[in-house]
Design an enzyme around this catalytic site. Structure first.
Site, PDB file in Angstrom:
ATOM      1  N   GLU A   1       0.853  -1.205   0.000  1.00  0.00           N
ATOM      2  CA  GLU A   1       0.000   0.000   0.000  1.00  0.00           C
ATOM      3  C   GLU A   1       0.887   1.254   0.000  1.00  0.00           C
ATOM      4  O   GLU A   1       1.911   1.287   0.698  1.00  0.00           O
ATOM      5  CB  GLU A   1      -0.849  -0.011   1.287  1.00  0.00           C
ATOM      6  CG  GLU A   1      -1.700   1.222   1.510  1.00  0.00           C
ATOM      7  CD  GLU A   1      -2.341   1.262   2.914  1.00  0.00           C
ATOM      8  OE1 GLU A   1      -1.716   0.785   3.892  1.00  0.00           O
ATOM      9  OE2 GLU A   1      -3.461   1.784   3.024  1.00  0.00           O
TER      10      GLU A   1
ATOM     11  N   LYS B   1      -9.315   1.915  -2.281  1.00  0.00           N
ATOM     12  CA  LYS B   1      -9.596   1.386  -0.929  1.00  0.00           C
ATOM     13  C   LYS B   1     -10.972   1.799  -0.422  1.00  0.00           C
ATOM     14  O   LYS B   1     -11.294   2.995  -0.377  1.00  0.00           O
ATOM     15  CB  LYS B   1      -8.495   1.877   0.013  1.00  0.00           C
ATOM     16  CG  LYS B   1      -8.536   1.313   1.419  1.00  0.00           C
ATOM     17  CD  LYS B   1      -7.300   1.801   2.194  1.00  0.00           C
ATOM     18  CE  LYS B   1      -7.183   1.252   3.580  1.00  0.00           C
ATOM     19  NZ  LYS B   1      -5.934   1.707   4.234  1.00  0.00           N
TER      20      LYS B   1
ATOM     21  N   GLU C   1      -6.341   8.754   7.538  1.00  0.00           N
ATOM     22  CA  GLU C   1      -6.810   8.326   6.205  1.00  0.00           C
ATOM     23  C   GLU C   1      -8.179   8.906   5.869  1.00  0.00           C
ATOM     24  O   GLU C   1      -8.458   9.229   4.716  1.00  0.00           O
ATOM     25  CB  GLU C   1      -6.852   6.802   6.114  1.00  0.00           C
ATOM     26  CG  GLU C   1      -5.476   6.188   5.992  1.00  0.00           C
ATOM     27  CD  GLU C   1      -5.538   4.746   5.552  1.00  0.00           C
ATOM     28  OE1 GLU C   1      -6.063   4.463   4.465  1.00  0.00           O
ATOM     29  OE2 GLU C   1      -5.054   3.892   6.316  1.00  0.00           O
TER      30      GLU C   1
HETATM   31  N1  CDT Z   1      -3.187   1.451   6.398  1.00  0.00           N
HETATM   32  C1  CDT Z   1      -4.141   0.877   7.150  1.00  0.00           C
HETATM   33  O1  CDT Z   1      -5.260   0.676   6.698  1.00  0.00           O
HETATM   34  N2  CDT Z   1      -3.818   0.596   8.417  1.00  0.00           N
HETATM   35  C2  CDT Z   1      -4.764   0.064   9.350  1.00  0.00           C
HETATM   36  C3  CDT Z   1      -4.426   0.503  10.719  1.00  0.00           C
HETATM   37  C4  CDT Z   1      -5.537   0.255  11.634  1.00  0.00           C
HETATM   38  S1  CDT Z   1      -4.960  -0.247  13.127  1.00  0.00           S
HETATM   39  C5  CDT Z   1      -5.707  -1.771  13.369  1.00  0.00           C
HETATM   40  C6  CDT Z   1      -4.830  -1.451   9.331  1.00  0.00           C
HETATM   41  O2  CDT Z   1      -5.943  -1.992   9.326  1.00  0.00           O
HETATM   42  O3  CDT Z   1      -3.802  -2.125   9.366  1.00  0.00           O
END
Ligand code: CDT
Length: 313
Positions: free
Chosen positions: A46, A123, A142
């Site tokens: 990503e 996404k 995000e």
């Molecule tokens: N980039 C991304 O989507 N990161 C999220 C962080 C959330 S923390 C559980 C993920 O789901 O890994």
């Protein structure tokens, strides 16, 4: 047998000051190694081209847009496309996409062996928050910088099989895999940037995060009888640790290859797409066993609605 050799290109940390050109050089080095291993496909994470910028609170739109790509390929990424075409290798990677009508997405593309973009995914499940949150140890913005993807969960025929993509937080949601499973997906590729710790004063640490990483992807693979290929951007970016644990999972839910480091690292496995057939025609033969008359709540209700308590209980 429908064999394809997949190279998972885990990326080590990318610091805030690093340029796209520096990152693309690292990506090409991994591609060179993948070629030596006979890879048909190389999978990058990503937001591969930059540090994980949603950890920074920004208000200036020009500064925000500087993290985005308004065309793909562009001057910084064209060497990647050229080399992949020269090698006859398909590639998939994530980047921040700014569309011509000003929309911002967290996007992944799939580029086939001839260098054509054959798949695009934006996404859907955006984690985090949209305003600065002083209660968190670090920010995850995000929801501030991206809008939810508008393409659904497409699959596409390429490399002799049926492929789909999702991105990071999407992997935690069973609906992600099932929607693609209903389209016959045989391999789902996904990239992630997952902080090693919870920002909200939880005891959750990197071992828990790695456990959840395996748990959700293994379940998604097994329950839809599909290959799942997950790739991390890992290591410490500007003081912020991200988990590694890139992996390849077979349609029975078993891990067949897993990264050992939090650096640039390649893991390679030859995957037989026909090994999806057994699960898809037995336990997970959807047309025979699914009971959609009992599933409508999944698309009509977002949050939890608990039953009313009885008087006196
Ligand atoms: N980039 C991304 O989507 N990161 C999220 C962080 C959330 S923390 C559980 C993920 O789901 O890994």
């Amino acid at each position: 047998m429908k064999n394809i050799t997949v190279a998972v290109a885990q990326m080590g940390p990318i610091q805030k000051a690093e340029t796209r050109e520096q990152v693309v050089k690292r990506m090409i080095k991994l591609m060179d190694d993948a070629k030596q291993c006979g890879a048909d496909l190389i999978v990058y994470p990503e937001l591969t081209l930059t540090t994980f910028f949603p950890r920074y609170f920004m208000e200036d739109q020009a500064e925000i847009d500087s993290w985005f790509e308004s065309e793909m390929p562009n001057a910084a990424t064209i060497p990647l496309f050229t080399k992949a075409k020269f090698y006859g290798m398909a590639i998939t990677f994530g980047y921040a996409e700014l569309t011509s009508d000003g929309k911002h997405f967290n996007t992944s593309i799939f580029v086939d062996k001839s260098g054509s973009i054959t798949g695009k995914y934006r996404k859907v499940h955006l984690p985090g928050h949209s305003e600065y949150d002083s209660n968190r140890d670090f920010q995850h913005l995000e929801k501030r910088y991206f809008q939810p993807g508008d393409l659904g969960f497409p699959v596409y025929r390429t490399l002799g099989g049926i492929f789909g993509m999702c991105i990071c937080n999407d992997r935690r949601w069973p609906e992600t895999y099932r929607v693609m499973g209903l389209k016959g997906v045989e391999m789902i590729t996904l990239g992630y940037n997952t902080p090693s710790f919870n920002s909200q004063k939880s005891a959750e640490g990197s071992e828990d995060r790695l456990f959840h990483n395996r748990l959700v992807q293994q379940a998604g693979a097994y329950q839809n009888s599909t290959w799942v290929v997950g790739v991390a951007k890992a290591g410490i970016e500007d003081g912020h640790p991200l988990i590694g644990g890139s992996l390849i999972i077979d349609p029975g839910g078993k891990i067949v290859a897993e990264a050992k480091t939090e650096e640039d690292e390649l893991i390679v496995h030859t995957c037989d797409l026909d090994s999806c057939i057994f699960g898809k025609t037995t336990v997970f033969d959807f047309s025979r066993h699914r009971r959609i008359e009992d599933y409508s709540i999944i698309t009509s209700q977002t949050g939890v609605v608990v039953p009313k308590e009885k008087d006196g209980s």
